[in-house]
Design a protein around this motif. Structure first.
Motif, PDB file in Angstrom:
ATOM      1  N   ASN A 120       0.813  -1.215   0.000  1.00  0.00           N
ATOM      2  CA  ASN A 120       0.000   0.000   0.000  1.00  0.00           C
ATOM      3  C   ASN A 120       0.847   1.265   0.000  1.00  0.00           C
ATOM      4  O   ASN A 120       0.333   2.357  -0.230  1.00  0.00           O
ATOM      5  CB  ASN A 120      -0.927   0.033   1.233  1.00  0.00           C
ATOM      6  N   PHE A 121       2.157   1.120   0.281  1.00  0.00           N
ATOM      7  CA  PHE A 121       3.017   2.305   0.311  1.00  0.00           C
ATOM      8  C   PHE A 121       3.217   2.830  -1.108  1.00  0.00           C
ATOM      9  O   PHE A 121       3.508   2.079  -2.028  1.00  0.00           O
ATOM     10  CB  PHE A 121       4.379   1.989   0.939  1.00  0.00           C
ATOM     11  N   THR A 122       3.063   4.152  -1.249  1.00  0.00           N
ATOM     12  CA  THR A 122       3.181   4.796  -2.568  1.00  0.00           C
ATOM     13  C   THR A 122       4.298   5.830  -2.533  1.00  0.00           C
ATOM     14  O   THR A 122       4.376   6.638  -1.613  1.00  0.00           O
ATOM     15  CB  THR A 122       1.851   5.489  -2.942  1.00  0.00           C
ATOM     16  N   HIS A 123       5.132   5.789  -3.557  1.00  0.00           N
ATOM     17  CA  HIS A 123       6.177   6.817  -3.724  1.00  0.00           C
ATOM     18  C   HIS A 123       5.535   8.056  -4.327  1.00  0.00           C
ATOM     19  O   HIS A 123       5.065   8.022  -5.465  1.00  0.00           O
ATOM     20  CB  HIS A 123       7.290   6.293  -4.637  1.00  0.00           C
ATOM     21  N   PHE A 124       5.525   9.154  -3.547  1.00  0.00           N
ATOM     22  CA  PHE A 124       4.836  10.363  -4.003  1.00  0.00           C
ATOM     23  C   PHE A 124       5.739  11.364  -4.733  1.00  0.00           C
ATOM     24  O   PHE A 124       5.359  12.499  -4.931  1.00  0.00           O
ATOM     25  CB  PHE A 124       4.134  11.054  -2.829  1.00  0.00           C
ATOM     26  N   ARG A 125       6.910  10.944  -5.111  1.00  0.00           N
ATOM     27  CA  ARG A 125       7.752  11.788  -5.987  1.00  0.00           C
ATOM     28  C   ARG A 125       8.422  10.853  -6.993  1.00  0.00           C
ATOM     29  O   ARG A 125       9.549  10.403  -6.798  1.00  0.00           O
ATOM     30  CB  ARG A 125       8.787  12.570  -5.179  1.00  0.00           C
ATOM     31  N   LEU A 126       7.681  10.551  -8.041  1.00  0.00           N
ATOM     32  CA  LEU A 126       8.188   9.641  -9.073  1.00  0.00           C
ATOM     33  C   LEU A 126       8.152  10.325 -10.428  1.00  0.00           C
ATOM     34  O   LEU A 126       7.113  10.790 -10.877  1.00  0.00           O
ATOM     35  CB  LEU A 126       7.350   8.350  -9.093  1.00  0.00           C
ATOM     36  N   GLU A 156       7.524  -0.071 -18.555  1.00  0.00           N
ATOM     37  CA  GLU A 156       8.426  -0.701 -17.587  1.00  0.00           C
ATOM     38  C   GLU A 156       7.934  -0.464 -16.160  1.00  0.00           C
ATOM     39  O   GLU A 156       8.018  -1.354 -15.314  1.00  0.00           O
ATOM     40  CB  GLU A 156       9.846  -0.147 -17.744  1.00  0.00           C
ATOM     41  N   LEU A 157       7.414   0.734 -15.900  1.00  0.00           N
ATOM     42  CA  LEU A 157       6.900   1.078 -14.568  1.00  0.00           C
ATOM     43  C   LEU A 157       5.712   0.202 -14.191  1.00  0.00           C
ATOM     44  O   LEU A 157       5.656  -0.358 -13.088  1.00  0.00           O
ATOM     45  CB  LEU A 157       6.504   2.554 -14.539  1.00  0.00           C
ATOM     46  N   ILE A 158       4.755   0.066 -15.106  1.00  0.00           N
ATOM     47  CA  ILE A 158       3.558  -0.750 -14.849  1.00  0.00           C
ATOM     48  C   ILE A 158       3.942  -2.212 -14.655  1.00  0.00           C
ATOM     49  O   ILE A 158       3.442  -2.882 -13.737  1.00  0.00           O
ATOM     50  CB  ILE A 158       2.530  -0.602 -16.004  1.00  0.00           C
ATOM     51  N   LYS A 159       4.822  -2.702 -15.502  1.00  0.00           N
ATOM     52  CA  LYS A 159       5.291  -4.091 -15.419  1.00  0.00           C
ATOM     53  C   LYS A 159       5.978  -4.348 -14.076  1.00  0.00           C
ATOM     54  O   LYS A 159       5.745  -5.372 -13.414  1.00  0.00           O
ATOM     55  CB  LYS A 159       6.271  -4.357 -16.569  1.00  0.00           C
ATOM     56  N   PHE A 160       6.811  -3.392 -13.658  1.00  0.00           N
ATOM     57  CA  PHE A 160       7.544  -3.492 -12.391  1.00  0.00           C
ATOM     58  C   PHE A 160       6.574  -3.487 -11.206  1.00  0.00           C
ATOM     59  O   PHE A 160       6.684  -4.303 -10.286  1.00  0.00           O
ATOM     60  CB  PHE A 160       8.524  -2.322 -12.289  1.00  0.00           C
ATOM     61  N   ALA A 161       5.586  -2.553 -11.242  1.00  0.00           N
ATOM     62  CA  ALA A 161       4.598  -2.433 -10.162  1.00  0.00           C
ATOM     63  C   ALA A 161       3.737  -3.683 -10.060  1.00  0.00           C
ATOM     64  O   ALA A 161       3.392  -4.149  -8.964  1.00  0.00           O
ATOM     65  CB  ALA A 161       3.731  -1.209 -10.395  1.00  0.00           C
ATOM     66  N   LYS A 162       3.402  -4.255 -11.214  1.00  0.00           N
ATOM     67  CA  LYS A 162       2.587  -5.474 -11.251  1.00  0.00           C
ATOM     68  C   LYS A 162       3.356  -6.650 -10.654  1.00  0.00           C
ATOM     69  O   LYS A 162       2.812  -7.454  -9.900  1.00  0.00           O
ATOM     70  CB  LYS A 162       2.195  -5.772 -12.702  1.00  0.00           C
ATOM     71  N   PHE A 163       4.648  -6.715 -11.004  1.00  0.00           N
ATOM     72  CA  PHE A 163       5.513  -7.787 -10.479  1.00  0.00           C
ATOM     73  C   PHE A 163       5.641  -7.679  -8.961  1.00  0.00           C
ATOM     74  O   PHE A 163       5.668  -8.677  -8.247  1.00  0.00           O
ATOM     75  CB  PHE A 163       6.896  -7.700 -11.150  1.00  0.00           C
ATOM     76  N   LYS A 164       5.691  -6.434  -8.456  1.00  0.00           N
ATOM     77  CA  LYS A 164       5.825  -6.204  -7.018  1.00  0.00           C
ATOM     78  C   LYS A 164       4.463  -6.204  -6.302  1.00  0.00           C
ATOM     79  O   LYS A 164       4.394  -5.948  -5.097  1.00  0.00           O
ATOM     80  CB  LYS A 164       6.503  -4.851  -6.765  1.00  0.00           C
ATOM     81  N   SER A 165       3.391  -6.475  -7.085  1.00  0.00           N
ATOM     82  CA  SER A 165       2.012  -6.507  -6.554  1.00  0.00           C
ATOM     83  C   SER A 165       1.602  -5.195  -5.880  1.00  0.00           C
ATOM     84  O   SER A 165       0.900  -5.171  -4.867  1.00  0.00           O
ATOM     85  CB  SER A 165       1.847  -7.664  -5.557  1.00  0.00           C
ATOM     86  N   LYS A 166       2.049  -4.079  -6.459  1.00  0.00           N
ATOM     87  CA  LYS A 166       1.708  -2.760  -5.909  1.00  0.00           C
ATOM     88  C   LYS A 166       0.228  -2.468  -6.134  1.00  0.00           C
ATOM     89  O   LYS A 166      -0.311  -2.722  -7.206  1.00  0.00           O
ATOM     90  CB  LYS A 166       2.541  -1.664  -6.575  1.00  0.00           C
ATOM     91  N   LYS A 167      -0.405  -1.903  -5.121  1.00  0.00           N
ATOM     92  CA  LYS A 167      -1.834  -1.589  -5.223  1.00  0.00           C
ATOM     93  C   LYS A 167      -2.078  -0.185  -5.786  1.00  0.00           C
ATOM     94  O   LYS A 167      -3.160   0.100  -6.286  1.00  0.00           O
ATOM     95  CB  LYS A 167      -2.495  -1.745  -3.854  1.00  0.00           C
ATOM     96  N   SER A 168      -1.069   0.682  -5.662  1.00  0.00           N
ATOM     97  CA  SER A 168      -1.223   2.048  -6.195  1.00  0.00           C
ATOM     98  C   SER A 168       0.113   2.564  -6.710  1.00  0.00           C
ATOM     99  O   SER A 168       1.170   2.154  -6.256  1.00  0.00           O
ATOM    100  CB  SER A 168      -1.780   2.981  -5.123  1.00  0.00           C
ATOM    101  N   LEU A 169       0.019   3.489  -7.659  1.00  0.00           N
ATOM    102  CA  LEU A 169       1.201   4.141  -8.249  1.00  0.00           C
ATOM    103  C   LEU A 169       0.914   5.619  -8.404  1.00  0.00           C
ATOM    104  O   LEU A 169      -0.218   6.010  -8.680  1.00  0.00           O
ATOM    105  CB  LEU A 169       1.497   3.562  -9.629  1.00  0.00           C
ATOM    106  N   CYS A 170       1.958   6.420  -8.230  1.00  0.00           N
ATOM    107  CA  CYS A 170       1.794   7.869  -8.415  1.00  0.00           C
ATOM    108  C   CYS A 170       2.910   8.381  -9.326  1.00  0.00           C
ATOM    109  O   CYS A 170       4.063   7.959  -9.191  1.00  0.00           O
ATOM    110  CB  CYS A 170       1.872   8.565  -7.059  1.00  0.00           C
ATOM    111  N   ILE A 171       2.563   9.275 -10.262  1.00  0.00           N
ATOM    112  CA  ILE A 171       3.593   9.953 -11.060  1.00  0.00           C
ATOM    113  C   ILE A 171       3.491  11.455 -10.818  1.00  0.00           C
ATOM    114  O   ILE A 171       2.392  11.998 -10.700  1.00  0.00           O
ATOM    115  CB  ILE A 171       3.499   9.635 -12.570  1.00  0.00           C
ATOM    116  N   THR A 172       4.654  12.104 -10.729  1.00  0.00           N
ATOM    117  CA  THR A 172       4.680  13.554 -10.469  1.00  0.00           C
ATOM    118  C   THR A 172       5.748  14.201 -11.350  1.00  0.00           C
ATOM    119  O   THR A 172       6.760  14.705 -10.861  1.00  0.00           O
ATOM    120  CB  THR A 172       4.998  13.838  -8.983  1.00  0.00           C
ATOM    121  N   ASP A 173       5.540  14.160 -12.655  1.00  0.00           N
ATOM    122  CA  ASP A 173       6.509  14.764 -13.573  1.00  0.00           C
ATOM    123  C   ASP A 173       6.609  16.263 -13.361  1.00  0.00           C
ATOM    124  O   ASP A 173       5.652  16.907 -12.910  1.00  0.00           O
ATOM    125  CB  ASP A 173       6.125  14.461 -15.024  1.00  0.00           C
ATOM    126  N   LYS A 174       7.744  16.827 -13.731  1.00  0.00           N
ATOM    127  CA  LYS A 174       7.983  18.258 -13.507  1.00  0.00           C
ATOM    128  C   LYS A 174       7.265  19.110 -14.546  1.00  0.00           C
ATOM    129  O   LYS A 174       7.479  18.953 -15.741  1.00  0.00           O
ATOM    130  CB  LYS A 174       9.484  18.553 -13.547  1.00  0.00           C
TER     131      LYS A 174
END
Length: 894
Positions: A4-10, A25-43
């Motif tokens: 459930n932990f989300t990186h809020f500066r990605l 690659e990000l989605i594939k990686f998150a799926k492999f790690k069984s992440k429940k949420s993802l956040c992107i914060t581009d500049k």
């Protein structure tokens, strides 16, 4: 809990200087790690937001969208993250980013946040910002008090690793004093720890001045996060809770059409129908239609669908800018894509081909079951399409229109060279590797290595080569810069930033979303495509008033004679050696034959060309699976070529409506396996009910299945064949106009230019050499009673730029050059330098003044006071010989 932990500066690759993370690659990686949420914060951008949102939902991951911006407050700058709490927050963030790009040089003002933050956006303030080495306590108190006042429940302080112990402790102190929750954040710029070197290389390429690069900016595991923030575990808990608070549910695929301005007293649908009926009557008077009622019935059916789908404004907008373009004498294409199958389009003069005459189907373009907006892709003269875009912006307002953004990516060879420089490899080695990687648009570096045995062997054995290739694979295709899409334009019903964020590039407002994503949010997108063929036709018309395209007859036998001879260099779509051989073999006799051959000459259906030719020439028997198919396949000699034929076969054999038939065609062509099984059973049952035997119904379905992969859009083929016939007619009757125009617009392509010149010579056209006093910028047709002649233009000289050509022509207007010395005295030597004059001499530009080229070179050397040894003199004279040889190879007349 750890998932459930989300990186809020990605950051993703769209923060060019700060990341190497690609979305897949990000989605594939998150799926492999069984992440429940993802956040992107581009500049400073939301480029990837919609794509990220869709990909997350597809993979059952909760998407959280934010942006990294810099907040300016009373002369101080604060690094902040704005995170969307809900849908309103997403729209507010879009507006804030747009304002920052338009008015405040990428910074944001606190006033902009007041109304947005209360319930919609979450602000995360980074006091340990790169702007200040030490935290100024007084300034921090001011900004914190303001943010707390307007945003009590949605305000967090960012806490990073212990880079600076003093700052670290101060942030904890401020958090406790003002009761502001801390948020555990580790910036993410690459996914895995061992990706650091690739990240370092990209930073070296795009930001060489940057010195500090952290090895720790990778996607921390929950274990690593716990270890890093073990003293303040509440910050981890806050991050988990915050991810639960962010819930974004974007409404996609809801059409938001702009309004076409007409008299307020008129109903737009009534106005639309009356206009079409009036145009149909006018068309009937001109063409004297035998089946007027059939045309009227088809028109009313189309209008019914258009009104039902609320697309009246859409058609009227297209009608308006096409009408304006034609009024301004801007060359417009006869049609493109499936829109050529619409009678409404034809009667509004958006397209130039009668769809009923060529059995084109409206449902291929638009039908009642279609969810998305159909595409109206319009071709314009390449030189003048910007005028049409300016007209659109003026008519609908700058705030309501924007152009579409595109992204240039790191090419294979460029990545190899940049990475080689980073590792300080020998230049010759880098050059050798770069040459080995041959550009192939269908294959990336990895696929090229796998498919080439010698490259694969070298990759396995040579460590240096392997190192260079591995990092090239990692960085290939990364985003480099943003640019303006040449023809993509968006028109919205309200101000554009109510729907999407935008940026300013070269004083042009650009939509931040990808071209395909615009359709998802329902904004109307137009493609104003530049077609060089239209520019060539316009050039011919401008140079010869006798050319009237409207008077061309599609049954002109002289044109078909040229076709059967394969004499089609300069003819649109029929220039390659392969298609010319097909023309000789098939002996086309009518316009329908041209449509069929253009549709067949593509990867896949090309294998049916021989069969088509044999059946056309009565050398092979034409057979049909069922007599019901005869009327549909008669014009293509029993072979399924078009998508429209597939739709008609489905309609006639299984009693499908054309809308249902189009959906079946889409399912088969997209190879949706489960849907295809259901459709197969439905088709067979409906065919049996239509008195067709089971085995025959199965055979017909398999035939449809086979050809659905190859079937071409007949509407598009027919409209583009019209352009083919225009250029064919010009080749037949005005060959010197056509060839001189082709030379003028393909002057940069030496190989193509050579082919055009050789073909002109075969067709008894004399190519007159370049002349300093007589040649113009372009290749020019010369008036002559006996022979057809074309004068070589300055454009065709490599090394002589546009400014130099304009300068020479401008000076020449005051009087012809009487001698070489006269030319030298009158020109600007800073612009027309030694190298340029040398090129002009060696290609024979001064032959009419002084044919002794070696003597002119000697004069040039003296005039520029260049000391030359015998060896250099020999090289210069050799250049003259080879330059002359080049022109002789082109069969020029001296």
């Amino acid at each position: 809990m750890c998932n459930n932990f989300t990186h809020f500066r990605l950051y993703t690759e769209y923060t060019v200087k700060n990341s190497i993370i690609k979305i897949n690659e990000l989605i594939k990686f998150a799926k492999f790690k069984s992440k429940k949420s993802l956040c992107i914060t581009d500049k400073n951008n939301l480029f990837l937001s919609l794509k990220f949102y869709k990909e997350c939902l597809k993979n059952k991951i909760k998407p959280i969208i934010g942006c990294n911006l810099v907040l300016k407050f009373k002369k101080f700058k604060y690094d902040t993250l704005l995170i969307c709490k809900n849908n309103k927050g997403f729209l507010n963030l879009s507006k804030i980013i747009s304002k920052s790009k338009l008015f405040f040089n990428n910074f944001i003002k606190f006033n902009w946040l007041k109304s947005s933050l209360k319930n919609n956006l979450i602000i995360i303030l980074n006091l340990n910002s790169f702007y200040y080495k030490k935290i100024n306590f007084k300034n921090c108190i001011k900004i914190i008090n303001y943010l707390k006042k307007y945003n009590k429940n949605n305000f967090y302080l960012e806490i990073n690793e212990k880079i600076n112990n003093k700052n670290y402790n101060k942030i904890i102190f401020i958090s406790n004093k003002f009761k502001i929750p801390l948020l555990a954040i580790n910036p993410v710029s690459f996914l895995k720890k061992n990706d650091f070197l690739a990240y370092k290389i990209k930073t070296f390429i795009y930001n060489k001045k940057r010195k500090k690069i952290s090895k720790n900016h990778y996607f921390y595991s929950f274990k690593k996060i716990n270890k890093t923030f073990k003293e303040i575990k509440i910050s981890i808990k806050n991050a988990i809770e915050l991810s639960k608070r962010c819930n974004l549910f974007l409404k996609l695929n809801k059409i938001k059409l702009p309004f076409f301005k007409i008299n307020k007293k008129l109903n737009k649908n009534t106005y639309f129908l009356k206009k079409l009926i009036k145009n149909l009557k006018f068309f009937n008077n001109n063409e004297k239609l035998k089946n007027y009622n059939f045309y009227k019935k088809r028109l009313l059916e189309e209008v019914k669908v258009i009104i039902k789908m609320d697309l009246t404004d859409y058609f009227l907008i297209v009608y308006d800018f096409v009408k304006w373009s034609k009024k301004k004498n801007i060359q417009v294409g006869p049609g493109r894509g499936s829109s050529a199958g619409s009678l409404v389009s034809y009667l509004l003069k958006i397209t130039d081909l009668d769809p009923l005459k060529y059995n084109l189907i409206f449902e291929r373009f638009l039908n009642k079951d279609r969810v998305t907006i159909p595409d109206f892709d319009i071709d314009f003269c390449q030189k003048e399409r910007d005028k049409v875009i300016k007209y659109i912006k003026k008519k609908y307002g700058i705030s309501y229109t924007s152009q579409i953004i595109t992204f240039s990516r790191m090419a294979s060879k460029v990545s190899i060279r940049d990475i080689g420089k980073f590792f300080k490899f020998n230049y010759d080695f880098i050059n050798e590797v770069s040459k080995l990687i041959k550009i192939n648009h269908n294959l990336n570096i990895l696929e090229l290595i796998k498919n080439n045995k010698s490259l694969y062997f070298k990759y396995k054995k040579n460590k240096k080569f392997k190192k260079l290739i591995n990092f090239s694979i990692k960085l290939e295709g990364m985003i480099k810069t943003t640019s303006v899409h040449a023809g993509g334009v968006v028109i919205s019903p309200n101000k554009i930033f109510n729907y999407s964020p935008f940026i300013i590039k070269n004083k042009v407002i650009l939509n931040q979303y990808f071209k395909d994503d615009l359709e998802e949010i329902g904004i109307l997108k137009f493609d104003f495509l530049g077609l060089i063929t239209l520019t060539i036709i316009k050039h011919c018309i401008k140079n010869n008033k006798n050319i009237i395209i409207k008077k061309i007859k599609l049954n002109d036998l002289n044109c078909y004679k040229i076709l059967t001879e394969g004499n089609t260099i300069g003819v649109f779509q029929l220039e390659s050696e392969g298609i010319r051989n097909v023309l000789k073999m098939s002996k086309p006799k009518c316009f329908e034959n041209i449509i069929a051959l253009i549709s067949l000459y593509r990867p896949g259906p090309i294998k049916f060309i021989k069969d088509f030719c044999l059946k056309k020439l009565n050398k092979k028997k034409i057979e049909y699976l069922d007599e019901k198919l005869k009327n549909i396949l008669k014009e293509t000699y029993g072979i399924i070529i078009y998508q429209e034929q597939i739709m008609q076969i489905v309609q006639i054999t299984a009693n499908y409506s054309l809308s249902e038939a189009d959906n079946l065609r889409r399912v088969i062509s997209k190879k949706k396996f489960l849907e295809m099984i259901n459709e197969k059973n439905t088709f067979i049952n409906r065919a049996i009910n239509n008195n067709i035997e089971h085995d025959k119904a199965l055979l017909i379905f398999n035939l449809i299945k086979e050809f659905a992969n190859y079937g071409f859009n007949k509407s598009h083929a027919a409209a583009y064949s019209l352009l083919t016939f225009y250029t064919l007619w010009l080749k037949t009757y005005y060959i010197d106009d056509l060839m001189s125009s082709n030379m003028s617009y393909f002057f940069n392509d030496i190989e193509k230019l050579k082919i055009i010149i050789e073909d002109s010579k075969k067709n008894n056209i004399f190519i007159i050499n370049i002349d300093i006093n007589l040649s113009g910028k372009n290749f020019k047709k010369l008036k002559s009673k006996k022979y057809k002649k074309i004068r070589y233009g300055f454009k065709g000289l490599t090394g002589i730029g546009k400014n130099i050509i304009n300068h020479i022509i401008k000076i020449r207007k005051k009087g012809l050059f009487k001698s070489f010395i006269n030319f030298y005295k009158r020109i600007n030597k800073r612009l027309v330098n030694y190298k340029c004059i040398e090129i002009l001499i060696t290609c024979g530009s001064f032959d009419s003044i002084n044919p002794n080229r070696s003597n002119l070179i000697k004069k040039l050397i003296l005039l520029f006071k260049i000391k030359v040894n015998k060896k250099l003199k020999f090289i210069l004279l050799k250049k003259i010989y080879f330059k002359k040889n080049f022109f002789e190879n082109l069969k020029l007349k001296y």
